[in-house]
Design an enzyme around this catalytic site. Structure first.
Site, PDB file in Angstrom:
ATOM      1  N   ARG A  90       2.610 -11.707  -0.050  1.00  0.00           N
ATOM      2  CA  ARG A  90       1.474 -12.235   0.318  1.00  0.00           C
ATOM      3  C   ARG A  90       0.909 -13.458  -0.063  1.00  0.00           C
ATOM      4  O   ARG A  90       1.332 -14.053  -1.358  1.00  0.00           O
ATOM      5  CB  ARG A  90       0.533 -11.089  -0.139  1.00  0.00           C
ATOM      6  CG  ARG A  90       0.569  -9.796   0.490  1.00  0.00           C
ATOM      7  CD  ARG A  90       0.344  -9.561   1.686  1.00  0.00           C
ATOM      8  NE  ARG A  90       0.508  -8.374   2.585  1.00  0.00           N
ATOM      9  CZ  ARG A  90      -0.092  -7.755   3.494  1.00  0.00           C
ATOM     10  NH1 ARG A  90      -1.119  -8.639   4.021  1.00  0.00           N
ATOM     11  NH2 ARG A  90       0.011  -6.997   4.032  1.00  0.00           N
ATOM     12  N   ASP A 100      -9.036  -9.986   9.904  1.00  0.00           N
ATOM     13  CA  ASP A 100      -8.432  -8.774   9.647  1.00  0.00           C
ATOM     14  C   ASP A 100      -9.338  -7.606   9.870  1.00  0.00           C
ATOM     15  O   ASP A 100      -9.119  -6.479  10.487  1.00  0.00           O
ATOM     16  CB  ASP A 100      -7.877  -8.593   8.295  1.00  0.00           C
ATOM     17  CG  ASP A 100      -7.116  -7.380   7.830  1.00  0.00           C
ATOM     18  OD1 ASP A 100      -6.301  -6.799   8.843  1.00  0.00           O
ATOM     19  OD2 ASP A 100      -7.210  -6.688   6.785  1.00  0.00           O
ATOM     20  N   HIS A 126     -10.539  -2.577  12.069  1.00  0.00           N
ATOM     21  CA  HIS A 126      -9.488  -3.251  11.837  1.00  0.00           C
ATOM     22  C   HIS A 126      -9.257  -4.250  12.951  1.00  0.00           C
ATOM     23  O   HIS A 126      -8.228  -4.187  13.411  1.00  0.00           O
ATOM     24  CB  HIS A 126      -8.316  -2.172  11.672  1.00  0.00           C
ATOM     25  CG  HIS A 126      -7.198  -3.007  10.901  1.00  0.00           C
ATOM     26  ND1 HIS A 126      -5.770  -2.434  11.157  1.00  0.00           N
ATOM     27  CD2 HIS A 126      -6.957  -3.818   9.975  1.00  0.00           C
ATOM     28  CE1 HIS A 126      -5.001  -3.247  10.144  1.00  0.00           C
ATOM     29  NE2 HIS A 126      -5.694  -4.065   9.738  1.00  0.00           N
ATOM     30  N   ARG A 164       0.841  -1.349   0.097  1.00  0.00           N
ATOM     31  CA  ARG A 164       0.085  -0.032   0.117  1.00  0.00           C
ATOM     32  C   ARG A 164       0.871   1.344   0.147  1.00  0.00           C
ATOM     33  O   ARG A 164       1.816   1.121   0.550  1.00  0.00           O
ATOM     34  CB  ARG A 164      -1.049  -0.083   1.319  1.00  0.00           C
ATOM     35  CG  ARG A 164      -2.175  -0.937   1.166  1.00  0.00           C
ATOM     36  CD  ARG A 164      -2.824  -0.686   2.342  1.00  0.00           C
ATOM     37  NE  ARG A 164      -2.425  -1.226   3.697  1.00  0.00           N
ATOM     38  CZ  ARG A 164      -1.906  -0.225   4.471  1.00  0.00           C
ATOM     39  NH1 ARG A 164      -2.010   0.786   4.426  1.00  0.00           N
ATOM     40  NH2 ARG A 164      -1.169  -0.867   5.771  1.00  0.00           N
ATOM     41  N   SER A 214       0.224  -3.480  12.753  1.00  0.00           N
ATOM     42  CA  SER A 214       0.941  -4.316  12.207  1.00  0.00           C
ATOM     43  C   SER A 214       2.181  -5.048  12.796  1.00  0.00           C
ATOM     44  O   SER A 214       2.708  -4.396  13.532  1.00  0.00           O
ATOM     45  CB  SER A 214       1.327  -3.824  10.420  1.00  0.00           C
ATOM     46  OG  SER A 214       2.004  -2.680  10.639  1.00  0.00           O
ATOM     47  N   TYR A 265      -1.472  -3.661  -6.758  1.00  0.00           N
ATOM     48  CA  TYR A 265      -0.929  -4.490  -5.438  1.00  0.00           C
ATOM     49  C   TYR A 265      -1.852  -4.356  -4.147  1.00  0.00           C
ATOM     50  O   TYR A 265      -2.286  -3.284  -3.957  1.00  0.00           O
ATOM     51  CB  TYR A 265       0.424  -4.113  -5.107  1.00  0.00           C
ATOM     52  CG  TYR A 265       0.998  -5.293  -4.425  1.00  0.00           C
ATOM     53  CD1 TYR A 265       1.765  -6.384  -5.001  1.00  0.00           C
ATOM     54  CD2 TYR A 265       1.015  -5.440  -2.908  1.00  0.00           C
ATOM     55  CE1 TYR A 265       2.306  -7.208  -4.147  1.00  0.00           C
ATOM     56  CE2 TYR A 265       1.516  -6.322  -2.227  1.00  0.00           C
ATOM     57  CZ  TYR A 265       2.103  -7.486  -2.800  1.00  0.00           C
ATOM     58  OH  TYR A 265       2.748  -8.238  -2.125  1.00  0.00           O
ATOM     59  N   LYS A 314      -9.220  -2.680   2.372  1.00  0.00           N
ATOM     60  CA  LYS A 314      -9.119  -1.404   2.975  1.00  0.00           C
ATOM     61  C   LYS A 314      -9.898  -0.366   2.777  1.00  0.00           C
ATOM     62  O   LYS A 314     -10.004   0.525   3.459  1.00  0.00           O
ATOM     63  CB  LYS A 314      -7.684  -1.045   3.276  1.00  0.00           C
ATOM     64  CG  LYS A 314      -6.646  -2.511   3.534  1.00  0.00           C
ATOM     65  CD  LYS A 314      -6.868  -2.664   4.962  1.00  0.00           C
ATOM     66  CE  LYS A 314      -5.597  -3.773   5.257  1.00  0.00           C
ATOM     67  NZ  LYS A 314      -6.004  -4.342   6.625  1.00  0.00           N
ATOM     68  N   CYS A 353       2.280  -7.412  14.840  1.00  0.00           N
ATOM     69  CA  CYS A 353       2.055  -7.768  15.981  1.00  0.00           C
ATOM     70  C   CYS A 353       1.448  -9.135  16.148  1.00  0.00           C
ATOM     71  O   CYS A 353       1.056  -9.751  17.280  1.00  0.00           O
ATOM     72  CB  CYS A 353       1.054  -6.886  16.905  1.00  0.00           C
ATOM     73  SG  CYS A 353       1.822  -5.310  17.275  1.00  0.00           S
TER      74      CYS A 353
HETATM   75  O1  SAT Z   1      -2.267  -4.687   1.078  1.00  0.00           O
HETATM   76  S1  SAT Z   1      -3.373  -4.601   2.322  1.00  0.00           S
HETATM   77  O2  SAT Z   1      -3.652  -3.303   2.681  1.00  0.00           O
HETATM   78  O3  SAT Z   1      -4.515  -5.284   1.739  1.00  0.00           O
HETATM   79  C1  SAT Z   1      -2.749  -5.292   3.722  1.00  0.00           C
HETATM   80  C2  SAT Z   1      -2.263  -4.585   4.689  1.00  0.00           C
HETATM   81  O4  SAT Z   1      -1.386  -3.526   4.315  1.00  0.00           O
HETATM   82  O5  SAT Z   1      -2.508  -4.421   5.641  1.00  0.00           O
HETATM   83 MN    MN Z   2      -4.806  -5.424   8.204  1.00  0.00          MN
END
Ligand code: SAT
Ligand code: MN
Length: 611
Positions: A389, A290, A243, A71, A265, A214, A223, A267
């Site tokens: 991923r 998530d 989240h 992201r 993130s 991506y 998101k 954790c």
């Molecule tokens: O790429 S995503 O936003 O789906 C996953 C993340 O960054 O938490």
């Molecule tokens: Mn997430």
């Protein structure tokens, strides 16, 4: 299906406008079928973008462009009417100007490609808590991923009817093709970061994304819709879009509770959602890893659904040890992106638990490298990209709960927040009230340095409710929304049915920099304490910062001494005084008068009790 056949006049018009602007060679409305999935994959294999994996049935590896691997928060925009509505934690642009800029980019952007119109449901199709989105995209990779991550197809259009509400989502990778050309194995995207836009228009509940193929930039249900736009919908309609993972926990007596949890993130959120308890007789199952959408039911309880249908998990670090259930979930029907490719046609990544077989491996950039003997690589020389991923269907998870697709959702007993904190923050702490719990959510964060002896106050990166990059409006107002929902529930006489709120920290370190708590499956001990707290068990001591475990209430895991337990579960007065100052001066100050006064009152109350 053809666009002409769309029954929903608003949808049909919106698609036709997009076609006129983006000028694709062809348009198709996706039906979500297996045949369609196979066709997308065939197209991608033919274009040299997907490699079939010999070792995993119906699974494929993709390598993205090095400019397109995660992201892009700097290009993620909340284009509300005014900047203050987006708040200090978001990037803002004027919506009219932004639409003009992006329309110029969208002009002709799909030439030489097909446009796919993806009708998708976030949440079980037809659930009262679910929402419908329609994504337009020129990426078959996105279509295939959306098939796994959401519910796609005709059944969604049926629920939408001829005038239903949907969130319109434009997406283009920003790489038109000449009629004679193909991608020739090169991941298509707009490599110039200044031309990438992940835009949200909260006033009209719209998403416009350009330039990236991506993850969260491109799979717009996740998101963009399920958090940023949904948080605005939730504010406007009186519910919560969070989240958060959702887990089901069963005690040895067979009693069940559902817990949701927000962790920044790195954790171990996915690991917690799929935890294998070490405590005998306890069981953890997964509803979601998530995102949680939660609405109050007629009985005054809060019900949660997982709006997603798959896991888009970080691959590196996932192993049989860290997350056995995730490893089982990705044995087949899985899309891998930016992982290593072994000689025997399997994927590989750092900390997968073993070295790579054979002599050579192909890294995420497509280069041949010697096969690693161990599962570690020097920093900067990783075989898999650190944000590599897997996209896997949630139903493949061995510990997925039977009710994970229940349209009613599951009744939530507790929320947990947490972060990576080497000092001060106890293993677990229960809030004294709803507002105190909102306070806990608001101060969530992790240390940005891993160096144990280098931890000073002020090195904490606050990530309130783990929503920092995902809140579609001013975060001060978002805290206010949480407070308001609790007050409303209390006013309606349902205060006792509100979820209990906890703050956890698995990451305390001793003076030598070693972790004091083993984590992973041993975290079940903490979940068990929380479970009993929800039932009102007298297993706590009241302190200035909240309710902490009574000595002995959590049995130490093997190798953890009673002294260590006492430290983990104790109140560090001096540390908390510094913490309070940091929250007041560095964190809360940025929200100005948008920060609810109730949160300052919590801060003052704790400070007073500490002195
Ligand atoms: O790429 S995503 O936003 O789906 C996953 C993340 O960054 O938490
Ligand atoms: Mn997430």
């Amino acid at each position: 299906m053809r666009v002409k056949k769309l029954k929903h006049a608003g949808l049909k018009k919106w698609v036709e406008e997009a076609v006129a602007l983006m000028t694709p060679d062809s348009v198709e409305v996706c039906d979500g079928s297996r045949t369609e999935y196979v066709r997308m994959i065939k197209t991608l294999v033919k274009a040299g973008l997907a490699t079939p994996l010999k070792a995993r049935p119906n699974s494929y590896l993709f390598r993205s462009d090095p400019s397109d691997v995660a992201r892009v928060e700097s290009r993620t925009i909340i284009a509300s009417k005014t900047e203050i509505e987006a708040g200090p934690t978001n990037h803002w642009k004027d919506p009219v100007e932004l639409k003009a800029t992006m329309s110029a980019l969208y002009k002709g952007c799909m030439t030489g490609r097909s446009m796919y119109v993806i009708p998708f449901s976030m949440g079980p199709v037809g659930s009262d808590i679910a929402k419908i989105g329609i994504q337009i995209t020129d990426s078959p990779y996105v279509v295939a991923n959306m098939h796994i991550m959401t519910r796609v197809g005709k059944k969604v259009l049926d629920v939408l009817g001829d005038d239903g509400f949907f969130v319109p989502c434009y997406h283009s990778i920003g790489k038109p093709l000449a009629s004679w050309d193909s991608d020739n194995g090169e991941w298509p995207c707009e490599p110039d970061v200044n031309k990438k836009f992940i835009s949200h228009f909260p006033d009209t509940y719209e998403i416009w994304s350009y330039g990236s193929g991506y993850g969260g930039n491109a799979l717009l249900g996740k998101k963009c819709l399920a958090l940023r736009i949904a948080s605005v919908l939730a504010r406007d309609e009186g519910w919560l879009a969070e989240h958060m993972l959702i887990l089901k926990i069963t005690n040895p007596q067979g009693q069940v509770k559902y817990i949701t949890g927000a962790l920044p993130s790195a954790c171990g959120k996915t690991n917690l959602a799929m935890l294998l308890p070490t405590l005998p007789g306890w069981k953890v199952e997964t509803i979601g890893d998530d995102i949680a959408w939660m609405k109050f039911g007629p009985d005054g309880r809060l019900y949660a659904i997982n709006p997603e249908a798959g896991f888009f998990g970080v691959a590196p670090g996932t192993s049989d040890h860290s997350n056995f259930n995730a490893m089982q979930s990705i044995r087949k029907n899985t899309i891998f992106t930016n992982c290593g490719l072994t000689e025997d046609g399997d994927i590989w990544w750092e900390q997968i638990g073993h070295g790579a077989p054979g002599k050579e491996i192909i890294d995420w950039k497509g280069n041949k490298k010697p096969a690693p003997q161990t599962d570690k690589s020097p920093k900067g020389e990783e075989i898999a990209h650190p944000n590599a991923r897997f996209t896997a269907p949630a139903r493949q998870c061995p510990c997925i709960a039977a009710e994970w697709e229940d349209p009613k959702g599951v009744p939530i007993s507790a929320f947990l927040f947490g972060g990576r904190r080497a000092a001060t923050i106890p293993l677990v702490n229960q809030s004294k009230s709803w507002v105190h719990g909102v306070f806990m959510g608001s101060i969530t964060g992790s240390e940005i340095t891993a160096a144990a002896l280098d931890i000073k106050a002020g090195t904490v990166r606050r990530d309130p409710f783990a929503m920092l990059p995902f809140c579609g409006y001013n975060m001060g107002d978002y805290f206010g929304h949480w407070i308001k929902l609790g007050k409303k529930s209390e006013a309606e006489g349902h205060g006792d049915k509100l979820p209990k709120i906890f703050f956890v920290n698995w990451f305390r370190k001793d003076k030598d920099g070693n972790f004091m708590w083993p984590g992973y499956g041993e975290n079940s001990r903490v979940l068990a304490w929380m479970f009993d707290r929800c039932d009102g068990k007298d297993n706590y001591v009241e302190t200035a910062i909240g309710n902490l475990p009574k000595p002995g209430a959590i049995e130490p895991p093997p190798g953890v001494s009673a002294e260590t337990m006492a430290q983990l579960c104790g109140l560090d007065k001096a540390g908390w005084k510094t913490e309070i100052a940091d929250i007041r001066d560095k964190h809360y100050a940025q929200f100005g008068d948008r920060l609810p006064k109730e949160l300052y009152a919590e801060l003052d109350a704790i400070e007073k009790q500490l002195s």
